[in-house]
Design a protein around this motif. Sequence first.
Motif: not given
Length: 183
Positions: A158, A160, A166, A170
Motif C-alpha cells: 500500500l 497511500p 490510509i 485501503d
Amino acid sequence: MSTHPRPRLFLDLDGVVNAPHPPWLETTTFTVSDHRGDHRGGGYVTTYSITVAPAMVAAIDQLRADFDLELVILSTWLENPEMIGQLTEALDALHHPRLLTIPKRKFGGYRSSLWKREALIEDLENDPPSAFIWADDDETPLHGDFVRQVYDLPSLMLGPDPEHGITPGDLVTMLDFLEQRRH
C-alpha cells in the motif's frame, strides 16, 4: 522462528497514519515531542503536530484482533521510539507494536535511502510471516516490487497518498487480503 507464522503489517507513520487531510469524517490533532540531547541535559525539543483519523487506527487494531496481525513499525520515528509511545498513548490505539531497528546515521548525517527496504527484508528473512502488508507512502511505490520478487510470500503493498494517509478503501483492501489468507 515461529511455529505458526502470523500475518504482519509493516507500518510507516508519516503520510500513512499521520496525514494532513485524512478522508475520514472525524480527525484528531495533537502533538508529539522529539527530545534530543546529551546525558548532561543539553539538547533540544522539537514538537510535531499530528493529525490522525481515530476510526482508521481503530480499524487497524480490529484487523490486528481479527487476524492475529502483528504490527511492526517501520518509520523514521524509530530514531526516537518515545514519540511512538506518545502516539499510541494519545490515540489509545496501536499499542505494543514491534519496533524494527533504524540504522544510526553515519558521519555527516548520512543514512542509506534503502534502510527501510533492507530492514523489512531482514525481518522477513529472520522470521517469515504467513503473509505481509507494507504500508508506506514513499517506499512501497519504489521498492514494493523488489521485495515481492525477493520473497515469494503473499503480500500487499500500500502506497497511500501522503496528504490523506490510509483511506477507508485501503482498509477494505487490507481486510480482503487478510480474509483470503485466513487459515
